[in-house]
Design an enzyme around this catalytic site. Structure first.
Site, PDB file in Angstrom:
ATOM      1  N   CYS A 137      10.462 -21.280 -69.617  1.00 31.27           N
ATOM      2  CA  CYS A 137      11.487 -21.330 -70.657  1.00 31.27           C
ATOM      3  C   CYS A 137      12.454 -22.453 -70.331  1.00 31.27           C
ATOM      4  CB  CYS A 137      12.204 -19.995 -70.763  1.00 31.27           C
ATOM      5  SG  CYS A 137      13.349 -19.740 -69.415  1.00 31.27           S
TER       6      CYS A 137
ATOM      7  N   CYS B 254      15.442 -22.306 -69.193  1.00 35.53           N
ATOM      8  CA  CYS B 254      16.204 -22.125 -67.957  1.00 35.53           C
ATOM      9  C   CYS B 254      15.310 -22.484 -66.770  1.00 35.53           C
ATOM     10  CB  CYS B 254      16.674 -20.681 -67.784  1.00 35.53           C
ATOM     11  SG  CYS B 254      17.336 -19.935 -69.251  1.00 35.53           S
TER      12      CYS B 254
ATOM     13  N   CYS C 264      12.239 -16.410 -72.843  1.00 35.50           N
ATOM     14  CA  CYS C 264      12.985 -16.439 -71.590  1.00 35.50           C
ATOM     15  C   CYS C 264      13.035 -15.026 -70.990  1.00 35.50           C
ATOM     16  CB  CYS C 264      14.393 -16.942 -71.901  1.00 35.50           C
ATOM     17  SG  CYS C 264      15.559 -16.803 -70.561  1.00 35.50           S
TER      18      CYS C 264
ATOM     19  N   CYS D 148      -9.936   1.572 -80.975  1.00 38.16           N
ATOM     20  CA  CYS D 148      -8.688   1.403 -81.709  1.00 38.16           C
ATOM     21  C   CYS D 148      -7.661   2.322 -81.064  1.00 38.16           C
ATOM     22  CB  CYS D 148      -8.880   1.724 -83.190  1.00 38.16           C
ATOM     23  SG  CYS D 148      -9.283   3.455 -83.474  1.00 38.16           S
TER      24      CYS D 148
ATOM     25  N   TYR E 177      -3.038 -40.566 -99.787  1.00 40.91           N
ATOM     26  CA  TYR E 177      -3.330 -40.816 -98.377  1.00 40.91           C
ATOM     27  C   TYR E 177      -4.136 -39.658 -97.789  1.00 40.91           C
ATOM     28  CZ  TYR E 177      -2.521 -42.377 -93.641  1.00 40.91           C
ATOM     29  OH  TYR E 177      -2.674 -42.806 -92.363  1.00 40.91           O
TER      30      TYR E 177
ATOM     31  N   CYS F 259      -5.292   4.347 -87.771  1.00 43.25           N
ATOM     32  CA  CYS F 259      -4.208   3.595 -87.133  1.00 43.25           C
ATOM     33  C   CYS F 259      -4.123   2.165 -87.662  1.00 43.25           C
ATOM     34  CB  CYS F 259      -4.428   3.563 -85.621  1.00 43.25           C
ATOM     35  SG  CYS F 259      -5.945   2.710 -85.140  1.00 43.25           S
TER      36      CYS F 259
ATOM     37  N   CYS G  33      17.822 -17.788 -72.964  1.00 41.94           N
ATOM     38  CA  CYS G  33      17.882 -19.094 -73.617  1.00 41.94           C
ATOM     39  C   CYS G  33      17.053 -19.049 -74.902  1.00 41.94           C
ATOM     40  CB  CYS G  33      17.393 -20.202 -72.686  1.00 41.94           C
ATOM     41  SG  CYS G  33      15.601 -20.235 -72.474  1.00 41.94           S
TER      42      CYS G  33
END
Length: 864
Positions: A786, A788, A811, A717, A335, A747, A819
DNA sequence: GCAAGGTC
């Protein structure tokens, strides 16, 4: 009990029948030649089962007669016009079948795919069955792979349909119809009235929330190409020639300057003069020899097939998909619509490889895999839990033309993925010359492995002589040379597929259709340069996009943001944060406002389209011989190797467009042209200046904002200004520019140059910095929320690992009260699967924290 | 004569 099972498509109904019945079932045909009804006794529950299917959505929304005709109403009225779900003629036989089967059933068990669309298709099926039998008990089987354990489990533990997801899809379909129809009718009728070249009523100037951003990508790139001005840069060219084994021949090693190249001539000259006046020798600082691999390709998904196929086979994505579809129907391919790039653990590779053994071209390779060279394919990151990666299911030798090429590509890719990575030996020689670092990289291919069957990938030997650490030498050539940045390419179809995929425009199954749409609508022209096809906006396409952009709409119609807001609202409906009607109302208000502004300012579109059609209309005829159409960058890119400057100038003569659509007058094109580019410095000499002589300094180009310096600032940077370098390693990225930390050890900063450019141009979002979310604002009803129902906060992964630095939304509450909401910043918002959702999630949005709702393969997040 | 999403 009599259970009626309805799957989303025929292949699924057959698979679940085979599993649940253990192979003991009877088959009845239906009025639809693809749909079969299977009957059997389900041994585990002693229930009588009938399994059948639909074929995708059963209904499509439509206006009533009062609004269906184009001149029946003001297009604006369509926003408030009633819409009904209708069953198209082609689906009537399927509807009748499930209607009749439901009459005799006690329970309806829905087996659609476990995604939003699947939930909606489930609700369509439910409506038909309830009409047939009001008391039928409706359940939903949840499964994510067609494997026996899951299918039995789903049958024995059915759940309820997720109305919220079905509602979200219903809202989207209604909005798409109303918005598409209203804008299409308004702009078509206005343009037909006011622009002579469009007056024929056959010219439909459509608007769609997917097709317009798709056009936007093509126009944005075209503009980038057109506004490009080359910049001169300087670099130190250093080689060492050594006697070779054959007399009179010298072997030259080219060392690349670690700084890449500099855009400030004075700085480059200072460094160069220090080097050549010192009189000292270059010293080999480090020699690294290590084994290296070229990874075999991943298992093939639909999007990847379209991208790779369009790039390698030069076929339109839609064409590739059509061919793959045909080969699937003929039983030669699996498929072809799949997002999965990993094979199931139980996948039977051996018999499929066996089937390829007799092929004259790759049969020998298949034999070698069977004889011990087999290596399990790599696992990608995607699994749609419905279909395996695309692979050949049988051997066929009598194909011709494009069919043959598509089949060959898929088969070679499958065999390659079952082979081993190619192995090589990489040598890197780093030298120090008066404090400046240079390096050369050599490659010896040790084992070609998958490359033997996959000629689409190139990996070739690049031998360099032996060097030893501490060795000193006088470079043969050390010159300050100049080069010029080259213009970006127009979009290829592969680029466009990738952009759409990244921006959430369309789905794997529809991306190709949207591209096809903007071509058949004459917004975009396919233009060949050599064998590569580029997408060039037509005068009509540019005129439309520019006209709308001149209206100063806050959210431009040709950018992906509107579609993204629709997507976000759908997620909110799925999460229970919004009702279907709220989503429709909010979106309608937004689009109605835009519609009024667009209509009120439509003279801007008319003027723009008219200008482009009439002023540039004869551009192509008027300026033959400029083959710059494709804007083909010849791959030397920014490297500035000292050979002919601007890449991609095609041979004299007009590129021909095999798509004969070019005959239609409204699709004239404007070829990106640099002939009027008076800001361009004089062309550099094709011959390098003699050794140790700095070149005469060309006239400095005028300072251009945000062209190379990216928003007039250096790229930084964590340690300070980053440096730009070029990939020299043999790989798909060879020659590509990137920015990195200049320090050693630094870095670790890294950014592709083209990502930075894209980010700066704001035309095409770069991968990571691009955000699917809205930053919280005063009016943040659309911001990321979120569970809540608080405005989510964006954070960055600090933990060491592959996601370090990646941003996500959670959250805002502190740990204990937080949450379970989690979304990546660089991925489109997605509805949480119903089975993972805590029961409290539906309703007003309140939700107890601490429930892990998301299986996360990266393991980066586990709440509670 | 309008959209986008399934699937054959």
């Amino acid at each position: 009990m009599h259970v009626l099972c309805v799957a989303e498509k025929p292949s699924i109904s057959k698979s679940i029948t085979q599993i649940l019945s253990g192979g003991q079932f009877s088959t009845r045909s239906t009025a639809n030649k693809f749909v079969k009804n299977y009957d059997f006794e389900y041994y585990f529950t002693n229930d009588y089962y009938t399994v059948t299917c639909v074929s995708g959505h059963l209904t499509t929304p439509d206006f009533f007669d009062t609004h269906r005709k184009w001149n029946s109403c003001d297009p604006f009225d369509l926003f408030e016009a009633p819409v009904q779900a209708t069953i198209p003629e082609t689906s009537k036989s399927i509807e009748r079948n499930i209607f009749n089967e439901a009459k005799n059933a006690d329970m309806l068990m829905i087996w659609t795919d476990c995604d939003r669309e699947g939930e909606h298709i489930g609700s369509e099926i439910e409506k038909v069955c309830k009409r047939a039998k009001r008391t039928i008990n409706v359940k939903r089987a949840r499964f994510s792979a067609i494997i026996a354990q899951q299918i039995h489990n789903a049958a024995q533990h059915p759940v309820n349909l997720d109305r919220a997801q079905a509602d979200a899809v219903e809202a989207r379909t209604i909005l798409d119809l109303k918005v598409g129809a209203a804008f299409t009718r308004m702009q078509t009728l206005a343009l037909q009235r006011q622009v002579k070249k469009i007056e024929d009523e056959k010219n439909v100037v459509s608007y769609g929330p997917c097709q317009f951003p798709t056009l936007g990508f093509v126009v944005a790139r075209y503009k980038d190409v057109q506004t490009f001005r080359p910049e001169t840069f300087w670099f130190i060219y250093l080689t060492l020639s050594q006697p070779s084994s054959s007399p009179g021949d010298a072997r030259e090693t080219r060392f690349t300057w670690r700084r890449g190249h500099l855009f400030e001539y004075d700085a480059a000259l200072v460094i160069y003069e220090m080097m050549i006046t010192s009189g000292s020798l270059a010293r080999v600082a480090k020699v690294t020899k290590k084994e290296t691999k070229k990874w075999k390709p991943l298992p093939l998904t639909t999007v990847e097939l379209q991208k790779a196929g369009s790039r390698l086979l030069k076929l339109a994505p839609k064409k590739i998909l059509d061919i793959a579809e045909k080969l699937y129907q003929q039983g030669y391919l699996s498929y072809p619509r799949t997002e999965t790039d990993q094979f199931d653990p139980q996948f039977d590779f051996a018999s499929l490889i066996d089937k390829q053994k007799d092929d004259p071209a790759w049969g020998g390779f298949a034999v070698s895999l069977s004889d011990g060279d087999f290596s399990r394919p790599r696992n990608g990151k995607n699994n749609d839990k419905a279909h395996p990666p695309i692979h050949p299911t049988g051997h066929v030798s009598n194909l011709i033309g494009d069919d043959k090429r598509v089949y060959e590509f898929i088969t070679r890719r499958f065999l390659a993925s079952c082979s081993k990575d190619a192995l090589g030996w990489q040598t890197t020689v780093e030298i120090d010359y008066e404090g400046e670092e240079f390096y050369a990289t050599g490659l010896t291919v040790l084992e070609k492995n998958y490359l033997l069957v996959f000629p689409y990938d190139k990996w070739v030997d690049n031998n360099i002589p032996d060097f030893e650490k501490g060795e000193e030498f006088q470079p043969s050539v050390c010159e300050l040379r100049d080069g010029q940045t080259t213009r970006p390419n127009l979009l290829t179809e592969a680029d466009l597929v990738a952009l759409m995929d990244k921006n959430g425009i369309g789905t794997d199954a529809t991306i190709a259709q949207h591209i096809d749409t903007i071509v058949t609508r004459n917004y975009v022209i396919e233009r060949y340069e050599g064998a590569t096809k580029y997408l060039l906006p037509s005068t009509l396409g540019i005129g439309l996009v520019e006209g709308y952009n001149q209206m100063g709409l806050e959210k431009s119609l040709d950018k992906p943001i509107l579609r993204r807001e629709t997507e976000r609202r759908m997620v909110q409906v799925c999460n229970g944060q919004k009702s279907k009607q709220e989503m429709i109302n909010q979106s309608l208000e937004q689009y109605k406002e835009m519609f009024m502004i667009a209509k009120g300012n439509f003279d801007k579109v008319v003027t723009s389209v008219r200008n482009y059609l009439e002023r540039h209309g004869d551009a192509e005829q008027g300026r033959p011989g400029d083959g710059q159409g494709g804007g083909g960058n010849n791959g030397e890119g920014y490297h500035g190797s000292g050979t002919a400057g601007r890449g991609g100038r095609a041979p004299e003569g007009r590129s021909t467009d095999p798509a004969s659509r070019a005959a239609v007058p409204i699709i004239d094109i404007i070829i990106p042209d640099d002939s009027d580019d008076d800001s361009q410095p004089p062309p550099r000499t094709s011959k390098p200046p003699s050794a140790r002589q700095p070149p005469k300094r060309p006239t400095p180009p005028p300072k251009l904002p945000a062209s190379r310096n990216h928003d007039s600032g250096q790229i930084h940077c964590n340690c300070g200004p980053a440096v730009q370098r070029t990939v020299v390693k043999e790989s798909a990225s060879k020659g590509r520019l990137f920015w990195t930390c200049p320090n050693k050890p630094g870095c670790g900063f890294f950014k592709w140059d083209d990502d930075v450019t894209e980010l700066c141009n704001k035309a095409i979002p770069a991968k990571r910095p691009f955000s699917y979310r809205q930053e919280p604002s005063a009016n943040d009803s659309e911001s990321c929320r979120c569970r809540c129902n608080l405005t989510a906060v964006r954070k960055t992964v600090q933990k060491e690992g592959q996601n370090k630095g990646r941003m996500f939304w959670i959250c805002p509450n502190s740990d204990a009260a937080r949450c379970s909401f989690f979304e990546w910043d660089d991925e489109p918002p997605r509805a949480e699967p119903a089975h993972d959702r805590p029961p409290a999630a539906s309703g007003s949005g309140g939700n107890k924290p601490g429930t892990c709702f998301k299986c996360n393969e990266e393991g980066h997040w586990a709440n509670g």
